[in-house]
Design an enzyme around this catalytic site. Structure first.
Site, PDB file in Angstrom:
ATOM      1  N   GLY A 180       0.838  -1.188   0.000  1.00 16.75           N
ATOM      2  CA  GLY A 180       0.000   0.000   0.000  1.00 16.75           C
ATOM      3  C   GLY A 180       0.876   1.242   0.000  1.00 16.75           C
ATOM      4  N   GLN A 234       3.032  10.083   1.149  1.00 18.10           N
ATOM      5  CA  GLN A 234       4.324   9.397   1.145  1.00 18.10           C
ATOM      6  C   GLN A 234       5.160   9.715  -0.091  1.00 18.10           C
ATOM      7  OE1 GLN A 234       2.537   5.327   2.135  1.00 18.10           O
ATOM      8  NE2 GLN A 234       4.566   5.242   3.079  1.00 18.10           N
ATOM      9  N   CYS A 275       6.591   0.123   6.865  1.00 20.10           N
ATOM     10  CA  CYS A 275       6.136   1.275   6.087  1.00 20.10           C
ATOM     11  C   CYS A 275       7.283   1.766   5.222  1.00 20.10           C
ATOM     12  CB  CYS A 275       5.681   2.379   7.042  1.00 20.10           C
ATOM     13  SG  CYS A 275       5.096   3.858   6.216  1.00 20.10           S
ATOM     14  N   LEU A 276       6.980   2.077   3.969  1.00 17.35           N
ATOM     15  CA  LEU A 276       8.044   2.548   3.061  1.00 17.35           C
ATOM     16  C   LEU A 276       8.646   3.871   3.551  1.00 17.35           C
ATOM     17  CD1 LEU A 276       6.469   1.694  -0.430  1.00 17.35           C
ATOM     18  CD2 LEU A 276       8.277   0.468   0.792  1.00 17.35           C
ATOM     19  N   HIS A 335      -3.782   1.219   8.056  1.00 14.45           N
ATOM     20  CA  HIS A 335      -2.448   1.823   7.995  1.00 14.45           C
ATOM     21  C   HIS A 335      -2.405   2.934   6.941  1.00 14.45           C
ATOM     22  CE1 HIS A 335       2.151   1.332   7.875  1.00 14.45           C
ATOM     23  NE2 HIS A 335       1.884   2.131   6.869  1.00 14.45           N
ATOM     24  N   GLU A 336      -2.916   2.643   5.742  1.00 15.14           N
ATOM     25  CA  GLU A 336      -2.846   3.631   4.649  1.00 15.14           C
ATOM     26  C   GLU A 336      -3.746   4.838   4.922  1.00 15.14           C
ATOM     27  OE1 GLU A 336      -0.445   3.474   2.729  1.00 15.14           O
ATOM     28  OE2 GLU A 336       0.049   1.381   3.149  1.00 15.14           O
ATOM     29  N   HIS A 354      -2.240   7.338   7.154  1.00 16.71           N
ATOM     30  CA  HIS A 354      -1.285   8.250   6.508  1.00 16.71           C
ATOM     31  C   HIS A 354      -1.961   9.560   6.098  1.00 16.71           C
ATOM     32  CE1 HIS A 354       2.586   6.318   6.142  1.00 16.71           C
ATOM     33  NE2 HIS A 354       2.069   5.199   5.680  1.00 16.71           N
TER      34      HIS A 354
HETATM   35 NI    NI Z   1       2.996   3.358   5.569  1.00 20.69          NI
END
Ligand code: NI
Length: 169
Positions: free
Chosen positions: A45, A50, A88-89, A130-131, A134
């Site tokens: 995701g 991000q 997480c990226l 999670h997404e 963000h």
């Molecule tokens: Ni993330």
């Protein structure tokens, strides 16, 4: 302008993202580009903040091909929580256990502007929670205990340093 992954320490990750009012061709292209970035980072995701865009758009692929979710929101959730590992990226190389609702009901628009409501369970619930977090400036590390965060502090500071160096460029 090439999009790049923003790391912990970048203020955009802490902003509340703006609602998308117009769903057009550039937005579709952006979603596609985000999916590519997600795949190249081995993510499941990715949220627009991000990649430096403070708008309410996420892309997700949990095994059925990628899809874009415009203005996604959690409208209902289970009381029951399930603990599972997350990464997480934007917080690279850190994987920690986080409790998330066993299921969530989400509402979103697709890239045609059509509204949908869907229930996401278990792993899907975790990914979407999670997404969507963000988009409200929240990161999974915010849920960790103080003790855990203290242990991770050197690693987190290392990421913040990298983030700062990227912003300075
Ligand atoms: Ni993330």
């Amino acid at each position: 302008m090439a999009l790049r992954i923003r790391l912990l320490g970048d203020p955009i990750l802490r902003q509340k993202a703006k609602k998308i009012e117009i769903i057009d061709e550039p937005l579709k292209n952006l979603a596609e580009e985000m999916a590519e970035i997600m795949y190249s980072g081995d993510g499941v995701g990715l949220a627009a903040p991000q990649v430096g865009l403070s708008i309410r758009l996420i892309v997700v692929d949990i095994g059925e091909g990628w899809k874009a979710y415009v203005n996604p929101e959690v409208i209902e959730k289970s009381d029951e929580m399930v603990v599972g590992e997350e990464g997480c990226l934007s917080v690279p190389e850190i994987f920690e256990e986080v409790a998330r609702p066993k299921w969530i009901k989400i509402r979103y628009q697709d890239l045609e502007g059509k509204y949908h409501e869907e229930i996401k369970e278990n792993y899907a619930s975790r990914v979407f929670a999670h997404e969507i977090d963000h988009l409200d400036g929240k990161l999974f590390i915010d849920y960790l205990s103080l003790a855990k965060r203290r242990i991770l502090m050197p690693k987190l500071n290392e990421i913040r340093k990298r983030s700062k160096a990227m912003i300075a460029k």
